[in-house]
Design a protein around this motif. Sequence first.
Motif, PDB file in Angstrom:
ATOM      1  N   THR A  27     139.477  56.986  70.876  1.00  0.00           N
ATOM      2  CA  THR A  27     140.675  57.617  71.425  1.00  0.00           C
ATOM      3  C   THR A  27     140.400  59.090  71.673  1.00  0.00           C
ATOM      4  O   THR A  27     139.609  59.724  70.978  1.00  0.00           O
ATOM      5  CB  THR A  27     141.871  57.464  70.476  1.00  0.00           C
ATOM      6  OG1 THR A  27     141.551  58.069  69.225  1.00  0.00           O
ATOM      7  CG2 THR A  27     142.223  56.006  70.264  1.00  0.00           C
ATOM      8  N   ASP A  28     141.062  59.626  72.666  1.00  0.00           N
ATOM      9  CA  ASP A  28     141.001  61.052  72.989  1.00  0.00           C
ATOM     10  C   ASP A  28     142.412  61.486  73.344  1.00  0.00           C
ATOM     11  O   ASP A  28     142.821  61.422  74.498  1.00  0.00           O
ATOM     12  CB  ASP A  28     140.036  61.293  74.143  1.00  0.00           C
ATOM     13  CG  ASP A  28     139.947  62.767  74.528  1.00  0.00           C
ATOM     14  OD1 ASP A  28     140.397  63.618  73.731  1.00  0.00           O
ATOM     15  OD2 ASP A  28     139.442  63.062  75.616  1.00  0.00           O
ATOM     16  N   ARG A  31     144.548  59.065  75.439  1.00  0.00           N
ATOM     17  CA  ARG A  31     143.647  58.293  76.288  1.00  0.00           C
ATOM     18  C   ARG A  31     142.787  57.352  75.448  1.00  0.00           C
ATOM     19  O   ARG A  31     142.506  57.620  74.281  1.00  0.00           O
ATOM     20  CB  ARG A  31     142.731  59.219  77.099  1.00  0.00           C
ATOM     21  CG  ARG A  31     143.459  60.199  77.996  1.00  0.00           C
ATOM     22  CD  ARG A  31     142.484  60.906  78.930  1.00  0.00           C
ATOM     23  NE  ARG A  31     141.377  61.518  78.197  1.00  0.00           N
ATOM     24  CZ  ARG A  31     140.291  62.036  78.772  1.00  0.00           C
ATOM     25  NH1 ARG A  31     140.177  61.978  80.102  1.00  0.00           N
ATOM     26  NH2 ARG A  31     139.331  62.592  78.047  1.00  0.00           N
ATOM     27  N   LEU A  33     138.986  55.438  75.523  1.00  0.00           N
ATOM     28  CA  LEU A  33     137.674  55.475  76.149  1.00  0.00           C
ATOM     29  C   LEU A  33     136.884  54.246  75.723  1.00  0.00           C
ATOM     30  O   LEU A  33     136.605  54.064  74.532  1.00  0.00           O
ATOM     31  CB  LEU A  33     136.901  56.736  75.761  1.00  0.00           C
ATOM     32  CG  LEU A  33     137.206  58.016  76.564  1.00  0.00           C
ATOM     33  CD1 LEU A  33     138.607  58.527  76.252  1.00  0.00           C
ATOM     34  CD2 LEU A  33     136.173  59.095  76.246  1.00  0.00           C
ATOM     35  N   TYR A  34     136.579  53.410  76.696  1.00  0.00           N
ATOM     36  CA  TYR A  34     135.725  52.249  76.463  1.00  0.00           C
ATOM     37  C   TYR A  34     134.316  52.650  76.926  1.00  0.00           C
ATOM     38  O   TYR A  34     134.057  52.745  78.129  1.00  0.00           O
ATOM     39  CB  TYR A  34     136.206  51.039  77.257  1.00  0.00           C
ATOM     40  CG  TYR A  34     137.564  50.517  76.847  1.00  0.00           C
ATOM     41  CD1 TYR A  34     137.685  49.354  76.081  1.00  0.00           C
ATOM     42  CD2 TYR A  34     138.731  51.165  77.250  1.00  0.00           C
ATOM     43  CE1 TYR A  34     138.924  48.860  75.725  1.00  0.00           C
ATOM     44  CE2 TYR A  34     139.971  50.677  76.893  1.00  0.00           C
ATOM     45  CZ  TYR A  34     140.066  49.531  76.131  1.00  0.00           C
ATOM     46  OH  TYR A  34     141.290  49.042  75.773  1.00  0.00           O
ATOM     47  N   VAL A  35     133.423  52.895  75.996  1.00  0.00           N
ATOM     48  CA  VAL A  35     132.083  53.376  76.313  1.00  0.00           C
ATOM     49  C   VAL A  35     131.125  52.193  76.410  1.00  0.00           C
ATOM     50  O   VAL A  35     131.112  51.323  75.527  1.00  0.00           O
ATOM     51  CB  VAL A  35     131.589  54.368  75.251  1.00  0.00           C
ATOM     52  CG1 VAL A  35     130.184  54.883  75.600  1.00  0.00           C
ATOM     53  CG2 VAL A  35     132.569  55.538  75.114  1.00  0.00           C
ATOM     54  N   ARG A  63     133.867  56.836  84.558  1.00  0.00           N
ATOM     55  CA  ARG A  63     133.224  58.149  84.554  1.00  0.00           C
ATOM     56  C   ARG A  63     131.889  58.063  83.824  1.00  0.00           C
ATOM     57  O   ARG A  63     131.722  57.263  82.911  1.00  0.00           O
ATOM     58  CB  ARG A  63     134.128  59.188  83.869  1.00  0.00           C
ATOM     59  CG  ARG A  63     135.502  59.320  84.516  1.00  0.00           C
ATOM     60  CD  ARG A  63     136.388  60.291  83.801  1.00  0.00           C
ATOM     61  NE  ARG A  63     137.754  60.252  84.303  1.00  0.00           N
ATOM     62  CZ  ARG A  63     138.761  60.970  83.812  1.00  0.00           C
ATOM     63  NH1 ARG A  63     138.531  61.775  82.772  1.00  0.00           N
ATOM     64  NH2 ARG A  63     139.964  60.873  84.328  1.00  0.00           N
ATOM     65  N   HIS A  65     129.391  58.880  81.117  1.00  0.00           N
ATOM     66  CA  HIS A  65     129.572  59.329  79.744  1.00  0.00           C
ATOM     67  C   HIS A  65     128.328  60.029  79.207  1.00  0.00           C
ATOM     68  O   HIS A  65     128.399  61.112  78.628  1.00  0.00           O
ATOM     69  CB  HIS A  65     129.917  58.136  78.838  1.00  0.00           C
ATOM     70  CG  HIS A  65     130.130  58.510  77.403  1.00  0.00           C
ATOM     71  ND1 HIS A  65     131.207  59.258  76.986  1.00  0.00           N
ATOM     72  CD2 HIS A  65     129.397  58.239  76.284  1.00  0.00           C
ATOM     73  CE1 HIS A  65     131.137  59.427  75.674  1.00  0.00           C
ATOM     74  NE2 HIS A  65     130.046  58.828  75.229  1.00  0.00           N
ATOM     75  N   TYR A  76     128.508  54.733  80.522  1.00  0.00           N
ATOM     76  CA  TYR A  76     129.710  55.111  81.247  1.00  0.00           C
ATOM     77  C   TYR A  76     130.908  54.927  80.332  1.00  0.00           C
ATOM     78  O   TYR A  76     130.816  54.284  79.281  1.00  0.00           O
ATOM     79  CB  TYR A  76     129.884  54.256  82.502  1.00  0.00           C
ATOM     80  CG  TYR A  76     128.836  54.514  83.568  1.00  0.00           C
ATOM     81  CD1 TYR A  76     129.120  55.325  84.650  1.00  0.00           C
ATOM     82  CD2 TYR A  76     127.570  53.931  83.478  1.00  0.00           C
ATOM     83  CE1 TYR A  76     128.167  55.560  85.633  1.00  0.00           C
ATOM     84  CE2 TYR A  76     126.614  54.164  84.449  1.00  0.00           C
ATOM     85  CZ  TYR A  76     126.919  54.985  85.528  1.00  0.00           C
ATOM     86  OH  TYR A  76     125.978  55.214  86.483  1.00  0.00           O
ATOM     87  N   ALA A  77     132.023  55.489  80.755  1.00  0.00           N
ATOM     88  CA  ALA A  77     133.261  55.313  80.000  1.00  0.00           C
ATOM     89  C   ALA A  77     134.360  54.858  80.951  1.00  0.00           C
ATOM     90  O   ALA A  77     134.582  55.487  82.000  1.00  0.00           O
ATOM     91  CB  ALA A  77     133.667  56.601  79.297  1.00  0.00           C
ATOM     92  N   VAL A  79     137.917  55.151  81.296  1.00  0.00           N
ATOM     93  CA  VAL A  79     138.924  56.046  80.730  1.00  0.00           C
ATOM     94  C   VAL A  79     140.302  55.511  81.103  1.00  0.00           C
ATOM     95  O   VAL A  79     140.656  55.443  82.279  1.00  0.00           O
ATOM     96  CB  VAL A  79     138.747  57.478  81.240  1.00  0.00           C
ATOM     97  CG1 VAL A  79     139.796  58.403  80.611  1.00  0.00           C
ATOM     98  CG2 VAL A  79     137.339  57.979  80.916  1.00  0.00           C
ATOM     99  N   GLU A  81     144.237  56.072  80.879  1.00  0.00           N
ATOM    100  CA  GLU A  81     145.273  57.077  80.625  1.00  0.00           C
ATOM    101  C   GLU A  81     146.637  56.422  80.784  1.00  0.00           C
ATOM    102  O   GLU A  81     146.842  55.608  81.689  1.00  0.00           O
ATOM    103  CB  GLU A  81     145.125  58.238  81.598  1.00  0.00           C
ATOM    104  CG  GLU A  81     143.769  58.936  81.507  1.00  0.00           C
ATOM    105  CD  GLU A  81     143.674  60.121  82.440  1.00  0.00           C
ATOM    106  OE1 GLU A  81     144.283  61.158  82.136  1.00  0.00           O
ATOM    107  OE2 GLU A  81     142.995  59.991  83.462  1.00  0.00           O
TER     108      GLU A  81
END
Length: 368
Positions: A27-28, A31, A33-35, A63, A65, A76-77, A79, A81
């Motif tokens: 989490t951010d 948001r 983030l699935y990396v 995006r 990563h 990659y991530a 993202v 939102e």
Amino acid sequence: MAAARTPGDGPPVEEFASVFRVHEVRTDGDRLLYVGRPTVSADALEREVHPLFREYGYEISLRRHQPAGPTGPGTYALVAEPRTVGVDGIPWTNVALALATVATTLFVGSLWYQGNAVADPASALRAWPFTAAVLGVIGTHELGHYVTSRYHRVDASLPYFIPVPIPPFGTMGAVIRMKGRIPDREALFDIGIAGPLAGLVATVVVTVIGLHLPPVTNPFGVQFNHPLLLQAIAAVTGQQLVYSDPQLIFNPVVFGGWLGAFLTFLNLLPVGQLDGGHIVRAMFGERTETIGAAVPAALFGLGAFQLLGRSSDVTLVWFLWGTLALGLAYAGPTTPISDDGLDRKRFALGAVTFLIGLTCFTPVPVSV
């Protein structure tokens, strides 16, 4: 491997594991983030995961990563939102611009009613029918876009009115800002066509009302030429658009209808991010770029024809819009995430709308 249920109640990784291998979920703020790494192209990945994340209330983007390096390939991530649709708090900018546009249209309207809001502020209040007509037509057009965006769960702003304190209208119209991705061609078509259709209804209503009001003395000495739509409305209602006395001009309320017809034609130009560009992109897919490329040439040609053949009625509007269309054609149309074809009913509605838009066209809008 991440847990089946991710933080924030996002979609489980198993639901899109075939297109994106997740190594970590974090989490951010709000948001997710699935990396990991995609197993398909970016376009195919977006088409696959976008509807899934929308169901969970998220907008998704891919995006970079971590770049590739000696230790292994890059990651990659995805993202995610939180997706919001509608107004969040008081839209002060929209409110301020709307109030400013009310002020500028009242000022210009006072001139149409033989007043001067600077010397006599009370004359501005007498111009409220002009302001109501102009802003009513413009606002109805933009409301059509906004309501349809909400229906398709696409985030969009409220209208931003554009105040311009100069005649003949006191405004340059209004725009809304699309903040969310368009999911498919149906949504793109519906959002694009809703504005012109809603605006056309308002144009007819305002014109009928204005034609039944008394004419005024023309304060600017210019002649407004009328598209076929307004001529037809006048014929059906038995009212005058043109007066034998050259000093007279139709009631200022009719200007709301005149402006509505003119803006409808311009917005239906089939190029770029204009409403017509959205509609033809939904109807014809990638072939739209060929159609859009022809629009600037047609507008420049129309301007050149007037320059050479009708020098007394030359208008620069078509050169101006030809330049704008050239930029819009270069930028290209909006591409929906899912590019499946459009159904026949919408295709037919689009064709009819463009035909109606042609009745809003006049080669020389204004003559001196």
